[in-house]
Write a protein that holds these residues in place. Structure first.
Motif, PDB file in Angstrom:
ATOM      1  N   ASP A  28      62.464  38.342  43.265  1.00  0.00           N
ATOM      2  CA  ASP A  28      61.907  37.302  42.300  1.00  0.00           C
ATOM      3  C   ASP A  28      61.513  37.646  41.109  1.00  0.00           C
ATOM      4  O   ASP A  28      61.752  39.094  40.803  1.00  0.00           O
ATOM      5  CB  ASP A  28      60.642  36.794  43.323  1.00  0.00           C
ATOM      6  CG  ASP A  28      59.411  37.674  43.359  1.00  0.00           C
ATOM      7  OD1 ASP A  28      59.476  38.732  42.343  1.00  0.00           O
ATOM      8  OD2 ASP A  28      58.441  37.639  43.990  1.00  0.00           O
ATOM      9  N   TRP A  29      61.270  36.944  40.051  1.00  0.00           N
ATOM     10  CA  TRP A  29      61.041  37.161  38.847  1.00  0.00           C
ATOM     11  C   TRP A  29      60.133  38.092  38.469  1.00  0.00           C
ATOM     12  O   TRP A  29      60.127  39.096  37.746  1.00  0.00           O
ATOM     13  CB  TRP A  29      60.829  36.141  37.875  1.00  0.00           C
ATOM     14  CG  TRP A  29      61.799  34.650  38.043  1.00  0.00           C
ATOM     15  CD1 TRP A  29      61.171  33.549  38.757  1.00  0.00           C
ATOM     16  CD2 TRP A  29      63.166  34.754  37.774  1.00  0.00           C
ATOM     17  NE1 TRP A  29      62.507  32.515  38.513  1.00  0.00           N
ATOM     18  CE2 TRP A  29      63.462  33.591  38.087  1.00  0.00           C
ATOM     19  CE3 TRP A  29      64.095  35.745  37.285  1.00  0.00           C
ATOM     20  CZ2 TRP A  29      64.756  32.945  37.885  1.00  0.00           C
ATOM     21  CZ3 TRP A  29      65.459  35.259  37.131  1.00  0.00           C
ATOM     22  CH2 TRP A  29      65.768  33.983  37.313  1.00  0.00           C
ATOM     23  N   GLU A  33      60.574  41.394  36.271  1.00  0.00           N
ATOM     24  CA  GLU A  33      59.932  41.578  35.365  1.00  0.00           C
ATOM     25  C   GLU A  33      59.106  43.169  35.220  1.00  0.00           C
ATOM     26  O   GLU A  33      59.020  43.743  34.150  1.00  0.00           O
ATOM     27  CB  GLU A  33      58.732  40.568  35.105  1.00  0.00           C
ATOM     28  CG  GLU A  33      59.362  39.129  34.334  1.00  0.00           C
ATOM     29  CD  GLU A  33      58.493  38.014  34.391  1.00  0.00           C
ATOM     30  OE1 GLU A  33      58.786  37.094  33.797  1.00  0.00           O
ATOM     31  OE2 GLU A  33      57.322  38.205  35.141  1.00  0.00           O
ATOM     32  N   SER A  34      58.526  43.243  36.255  1.00  0.00           N
ATOM     33  CA  SER A  34      57.866  44.450  36.507  1.00  0.00           C
ATOM     34  C   SER A  34      58.690  45.763  36.264  1.00  0.00           C
ATOM     35  O   SER A  34      58.311  46.594  35.681  1.00  0.00           O
ATOM     36  CB  SER A  34      57.148  44.592  37.931  1.00  0.00           C
ATOM     37  OG  SER A  34      56.060  43.447  37.952  1.00  0.00           O
ATOM     38  N   PHE A  91      68.005  47.787  35.493  1.00  0.00           N
ATOM     39  CA  PHE A  91      67.339  47.366  34.393  1.00  0.00           C
ATOM     40  C   PHE A  91      68.356  46.705  33.231  1.00  0.00           C
ATOM     41  O   PHE A  91      68.035  45.569  32.671  1.00  0.00           O
ATOM     42  CB  PHE A  91      67.015  48.425  33.607  1.00  0.00           C
ATOM     43  CG  PHE A  91      66.390  48.449  32.133  1.00  0.00           C
ATOM     44  CD1 PHE A  91      65.027  47.744  31.635  1.00  0.00           C
ATOM     45  CD2 PHE A  91      67.089  48.592  31.078  1.00  0.00           C
ATOM     46  CE1 PHE A  91      64.800  47.564  30.698  1.00  0.00           C
ATOM     47  CE2 PHE A  91      66.800  48.468  29.865  1.00  0.00           C
ATOM     48  CZ  PHE A  91      65.466  47.897  29.464  1.00  0.00           C
ATOM     49  N   GLU A  92      69.393  46.990  33.385  1.00  0.00           N
ATOM     50  CA  GLU A  92      70.475  46.467  32.612  1.00  0.00           C
ATOM     51  C   GLU A  92      70.638  44.789  33.002  1.00  0.00           C
ATOM     52  O   GLU A  92      70.746  43.954  32.331  1.00  0.00           O
ATOM     53  CB  GLU A  92      71.829  46.981  32.448  1.00  0.00           C
ATOM     54  CG  GLU A  92      71.563  48.385  31.488  1.00  0.00           C
ATOM     55  CD  GLU A  92      72.879  49.037  31.865  1.00  0.00           C
ATOM     56  OE1 GLU A  92      73.807  48.714  32.713  1.00  0.00           O
ATOM     57  OE2 GLU A  92      73.011  50.351  31.287  1.00  0.00           O
ATOM     58  N   HIS A  93      70.844  44.588  34.272  1.00  0.00           N
ATOM     59  CA  HIS A  93      71.167  43.324  34.807  1.00  0.00           C
ATOM     60  C   HIS A  93      69.863  42.392  34.723  1.00  0.00           C
ATOM     61  O   HIS A  93      69.821  41.242  34.539  1.00  0.00           O
ATOM     62  CB  HIS A  93      71.551  43.419  36.309  1.00  0.00           C
ATOM     63  CG  HIS A  93      72.882  43.929  36.449  1.00  0.00           C
ATOM     64  ND1 HIS A  93      74.004  43.054  35.904  1.00  0.00           N
ATOM     65  CD2 HIS A  93      73.710  45.266  36.783  1.00  0.00           C
ATOM     66  CE1 HIS A  93      75.263  43.593  36.365  1.00  0.00           C
ATOM     67  NE2 HIS A  93      75.090  45.066  36.714  1.00  0.00           N
ATOM     68  N   ALA A  94      68.775  43.137  35.072  1.00  0.00           N
ATOM     69  CA  ALA A  94      67.542  42.438  34.900  1.00  0.00           C
ATOM     70  C   ALA A  94      66.975  41.843  33.847  1.00  0.00           C
ATOM     71  O   ALA A  94      66.516  40.712  33.618  1.00  0.00           O
ATOM     72  CB  ALA A  94      66.191  43.383  35.622  1.00  0.00           C
ATOM     73  N   ALA A  96      69.220  40.734  31.241  1.00  0.00           N
ATOM     74  CA  ALA A  96      70.291  39.920  31.161  1.00  0.00           C
ATOM     75  C   ALA A  96      69.854  38.879  31.735  1.00  0.00           C
ATOM     76  O   ALA A  96      69.802  37.534  31.445  1.00  0.00           O
ATOM     77  CB  ALA A  96      71.627  40.338  31.264  1.00  0.00           C
ATOM     78  N   ILE A  97      69.201  38.873  33.175  1.00  0.00           N
ATOM     79  CA  ILE A  97      69.070  37.612  34.004  1.00  0.00           C
ATOM     80  C   ILE A  97      67.694  36.991  33.256  1.00  0.00           C
ATOM     81  O   ILE A  97      67.616  35.751  33.414  1.00  0.00           O
ATOM     82  CB  ILE A  97      68.678  38.226  35.192  1.00  0.00           C
ATOM     83  CG1 ILE A  97      69.999  38.732  35.940  1.00  0.00           C
ATOM     84  CG2 ILE A  97      68.053  37.234  36.136  1.00  0.00           C
ATOM     85  CD1 ILE A  97      69.911  39.276  37.239  1.00  0.00           C
ATOM     86  N   LEU A  98      66.653  37.953  33.016  1.00  0.00           N
ATOM     87  CA  LEU A  98      65.518  37.439  32.487  1.00  0.00           C
ATOM     88  C   LEU A  98      65.785  36.860  31.236  1.00  0.00           C
ATOM     89  O   LEU A  98      64.949  35.399  30.886  1.00  0.00           O
ATOM     90  CB  LEU A  98      64.405  38.480  32.105  1.00  0.00           C
ATOM     91  CG  LEU A  98      63.875  39.046  33.780  1.00  0.00           C
ATOM     92  CD1 LEU A  98      62.890  40.129  33.254  1.00  0.00           C
ATOM     93  CD2 LEU A  98      63.121  37.966  34.413  1.00  0.00           C
TER      94      LEU A  98
END
Length: 352
Positions: A28-29, A33-34, A91-94, A96-98
């Motif tokens: 989940d988000w 984010e964490s 980290f890179e994908h997260a 971009a997703i956020l």
């Protein structure tokens, strides 16, 4: 019939995606984010401060996302622990997703915001008092209405981040908040302001001047006070700290009364222009230290707004603010202070 099939397919896709999140197929988000916070902050303890939760809470989230992905994300043999190759890839994908999620939310909200006619604009006090009335007048009779707020830079930046402002004019050039755009407006130089009757030829350096007139300064609580203090530490001997104020008006009242000198900007002086007949405004370069003139100092204003919001309004406001200052305010200030209009502001880089 085709529309009904399309709607059915879209509903099924949304339903499937929601089930994937609920069933634990995707993190989940909060977990994403964490993880981004851990990597950007450099440690779990610093990430906890950023997220405003306990270190144990951050550690639990990291372990939860590792368990979900069935892979180790941190190299715990180092202190502090560092992301390994898998962690860096996440980290890179997260990130971009956020960012995409933020854009999605703002895009949906913009459908409603586009219908608004009231825009909340914040500006530092000196700017609001001088340029603000021109902006209000320029927008009178249009579909846009401006609700103008004034304050100091840190407060306005915080209000923008909290979405209590739509745009803000401050002296902050770099944003620490994702999705905030800062457009440069213009720069203005600092000047030395003295009582009208002071004979300038008596003094060479600011330090020497301070031995005859007390230095009345902005407090270190203000951005402009910090700016001036940093400059003085780098360019002069130590000048005793005596009187200091958060605002320009009381500071210039003492200068006008012959009780000291100050360093401020044309816009600030113009805000308190009722004192101008009793003031002398001279450039920093008039003074010298060890035979070398003081270097110029300036501050720069920026228009801040959140990306993907308000359509083209931030660009239109940027152009309106620049034109208003160049065509009217700068000329009025220069004439009142007996300065060259070209020396009152600049669209070039600041020299701070």
């Amino acid at each position: 019939m085709q529309i009904a099939v399309l709607q059915s397919s879209l509903s099924h896709a949304i339903y499937t995606a929601m089930n994937d999140v609920v069933s634990g197929r995707y993190p989940d988000w909060e977990l994403l984010e964490s993880w981004v916070a851990v990597v950007e902050a450099g440690s779990i303890s610093d990430a906890a401060k950023r997220l405003r939760i306990s270190q144990a809470g951050v550690s639990q989230r990291v372990k939860a996302i590792e368990s979900m992905l069935e892979t180790v994300l941190l190299d715990r043999s180092t202190r502090p622990a560092r992301p390994n190759a898998a962690g860096q890839r996440l980290f890179e994908h997260a990130t971009a997703i956020l960012q995409s999620a933020d854009q999605m939310v703002e895009s949906v909200r913009n459908v409603t915001r586009a219908k608004r006619i009231v825009v909340r604009l914040g500006a530092v006090d000196s700017f609001a008092a001088t340029v603000g009335p021109i902006i209000i007048k320029a927008l009178t009779g249009t579909s846009q209405q401006i609700r103008l707020w004034s304050g100091i830079t840190p407060t306005l930046d915080a209000l923008l981040d909290a979405r209590q402002l739509d745009m803000a004019v401050t002296t902050t050039g770099v944003s620490s908040t994702l999705g905030v755009r800062r457009q440069k407006l213009f720069s203005e130089p600092y000047y030395v302001v003295l009582p009208k009757e002071v004979a300038l030829d008596r003094f060479t350096s600011l330090t020497e001047l301070s031995r005859h007139l007390r230095f009345i300064r902005y407090s270190a609580r203000s951005v402009i006070g910090q700016h001036v203090d940093t400059y003085l530490m780098a360019h002069t001997d130590n000048i005793e700290r005596t009187c200091e104020f958060d605002a320009t008006d009381p500071m210039l009242s003492l200068v006008a009364a012959g009780l000291g000198f100050a360093i401020t900007t044309p816009l600030c002086i113009w805000q308190s222009r009722h004192f101008v007949p009793d003031l002398r405004v001279v450039p920093l370069s008039h003074f010298s230290r060890h035979g070398r003139p003081y270097e110029p100092l300036s501050r720069t204003f920026y228009l801040s707004s959140r990306e993907n919001e308000l359509g083209n309004m931030p660009n239109e406001m940027h152009d309106l603010l620049c034109r208003a200052y160049e065509k009217q305010v700068a000329k009025d200030i220069a004439q009142a202070l007996s300065l060259n209009p070209d020396h009152v502001f600049s669209f070039g880089l600041a020299s701070d």
